[in-house]
Every structure is written in C-alpha cells, then in structure tokens.
Write a protein that holds these residues in place. Structure first.
Motif, PDB file in Angstrom:
ATOM      1  N   MET A  71       0.829  -1.268  -0.005  1.00 56.95           N
ATOM      2  CA  MET A  71      -0.120  -0.050  -0.048  1.00 56.95           C
ATOM      3  C   MET A  71       0.876   1.188  -0.091  1.00 56.95           C
ATOM      4  O   MET A  71       1.855   1.371   0.771  1.00 56.95           O
ATOM      5  CB  MET A  71      -0.770   0.119   1.278  1.00 56.95           C
ATOM      6  CG  MET A  71      -1.814   1.076   1.589  1.00 56.95           C
ATOM      7  SD  MET A  71      -3.011   1.439   0.237  1.00 56.95           S
ATOM      8  CE  MET A  71      -3.891   2.791   0.637  1.00 56.95           C
ATOM      9  N   MET A  72       0.755   2.164  -0.806  1.00 62.44           N
ATOM     10  CA  MET A  72       1.172   3.394  -0.848  1.00 62.44           C
ATOM     11  C   MET A  72       1.187   4.217   0.229  1.00 62.44           C
ATOM     12  O   MET A  72       0.075   4.307   1.044  1.00 62.44           O
ATOM     13  CB  MET A  72       0.570   4.275  -1.980  1.00 62.44           C
ATOM     14  CG  MET A  72       0.958   3.798  -3.239  1.00 62.44           C
ATOM     15  SD  MET A  72       0.490   4.979  -4.526  1.00 62.44           S
ATOM     16  CE  MET A  72       1.056   6.416  -4.260  1.00 62.44           C
ATOM     17  N   GLY A  76       0.818   9.926  -0.057  1.00 57.60           N
ATOM     18  CA  GLY A  76       1.274   9.770  -1.501  1.00 57.60           C
ATOM     19  C   GLY A  76       0.046   9.676  -2.379  1.00 57.60           C
ATOM     20  O   GLY A  76       0.065   9.605  -3.501  1.00 57.60           O
ATOM     21  N   LEU A  77      -1.369   9.522  -1.668  1.00 54.03           N
ATOM     22  CA  LEU A  77      -2.241   9.167  -2.554  1.00 54.03           C
ATOM     23  C   LEU A  77      -3.180  10.719  -2.625  1.00 54.03           C
ATOM     24  O   LEU A  77      -3.907  10.905  -3.527  1.00 54.03           O
ATOM     25  CB  LEU A  77      -3.444   8.514  -1.766  1.00 54.03           C
ATOM     26  CG  LEU A  77      -3.095   7.021  -1.457  1.00 54.03           C
ATOM     27  CD1 LEU A  77      -3.892   6.308  -0.484  1.00 54.03           C
ATOM     28  CD2 LEU A  77      -3.073   6.259  -2.790  1.00 54.03           C
ATOM     29  N   ALA A 102      -6.759  29.554  -2.378  1.00 53.66           N
ATOM     30  CA  ALA A 102      -7.723  28.757  -3.555  1.00 53.66           C
ATOM     31  C   ALA A 102      -8.387  27.689  -3.061  1.00 53.66           C
ATOM     32  O   ALA A 102      -9.077  27.269  -3.953  1.00 53.66           O
ATOM     33  CB  ALA A 102      -6.568  28.405  -4.502  1.00 53.66           C
ATOM     34  N   GLY A 103      -8.239  26.982  -1.962  1.00 57.45           N
ATOM     35  CA  GLY A 103      -8.998  25.925  -1.627  1.00 57.45           C
ATOM     36  C   GLY A 103      -8.596  24.562  -2.056  1.00 57.45           C
ATOM     37  O   GLY A 103      -9.298  23.759  -2.213  1.00 57.45           O
ATOM     38  N   ILE A 104      -7.330  24.415  -2.540  1.00 57.51           N
ATOM     39  CA  ILE A 104      -6.860  23.472  -3.226  1.00 57.51           C
ATOM     40  C   ILE A 104      -6.265  22.539  -2.091  1.00 57.51           C
ATOM     41  O   ILE A 104      -5.361  22.637  -1.442  1.00 57.51           O
ATOM     42  CB  ILE A 104      -5.699  23.484  -4.247  1.00 57.51           C
ATOM     43  CG1 ILE A 104      -6.227  24.379  -5.239  1.00 57.51           C
ATOM     44  CG2 ILE A 104      -5.253  22.558  -4.784  1.00 57.51           C
ATOM     45  CD1 ILE A 104      -5.594  25.025  -6.343  1.00 57.51           C
ATOM     46  N   PRO A 105      -6.556  21.289  -1.959  1.00 64.30           N
ATOM     47  CA  PRO A 105      -5.941  20.429  -0.890  1.00 64.30           C
ATOM     48  C   PRO A 105      -4.628  20.082  -1.169  1.00 64.30           C
ATOM     49  O   PRO A 105      -4.106  19.958  -2.468  1.00 64.30           O
ATOM     50  CB  PRO A 105      -6.688  18.950  -1.142  1.00 64.30           C
ATOM     51  CG  PRO A 105      -7.850  19.363  -2.139  1.00 64.30           C
ATOM     52  CD  PRO A 105      -7.590  20.568  -2.467  1.00 64.30           C
TER      53      PRO A 105
END
Length: 109
Positions: A71-72, A76-77, A102-105
C-alpha cells in the motif's frame, strides 16, 4: 452467482516463473491439435496452473501466487507540490498559503 454469456469451459491461466530467457509458442496442427510449447534456457521452473473458473478468480489466484502490492503511504495518495529552486522557507510558505486561499488540498510539499 450467474455468469451468463461466459464460455462454459471456464477461464484459466498458466503462469511460468523463471528468470532465464524463454520463448512460449502456441502451436496448432491438424494431427496434435492446439498446444503450448515452452522453450526455456535453464533455471528452476515454477509452473502454476490457475484454474479459475472465472476471470476474477484467476486474477485472485495470480495475486495469491505473486503477492499483493504494498500500500502506498497515505500522503502519497493526495496532491503533491514540488518546485525546484526555492531559496528560502518564505517562498514555500507563500506557495502553501496560496493553495489554502484557493481551496486546493495539498498533502505534501
């Protein structure tokens, strides 16, 4: 479980595990019918017959033989931002702040 429309003979697979060079031929003649020919230069022969009877069972049997993928890591996901050449930590903090604004994860930086 119904598998309508699938070949009534089922599904199978042959897995030959060998690190040496090899050729595998599917031959068909009127006298002998269809057969597989394995020409291997040497080494240890690990030959697996995966009987199925359905494609998803063959895939499961194959993964049982070779093992499951690792599993990564969870970080990393997600989204990863990488930028070469940042000179000071303030530049990196600004990039992180812009992602937040900007609300970008952003998982890793």
């Amino acid at each position: 479980m119904s598998h309508a429309g699938w070949n009534s003979k089922g599904t199978h697979s042959v897995f030959l595990l060998n690190s040496n060079g090899m050729d595998i031929f599917i031959n068909s003649t009127a006298e002998t019918g269809q057969y597989l020919e394995y020409d291997i230069l040497g080494g240890i022969i690990d030959l697996y017959f995966l009987a199925g009877p359905y494609p998803f069972r063959v895939a499961k049997q194959y993964s049982d033989v070779i093992g499951k993928s690792a599993m990564m890591p969870y970080w990393g996901l997600g989204f990863d931002q990488c930028r070469y050449g940042m000179q000071v930590v303030c530049e990196m903090a600004e990039v992180v702040a812009n992602y937040s604004t900007a609300g970008i994860p952003l998982e890793t930086m």
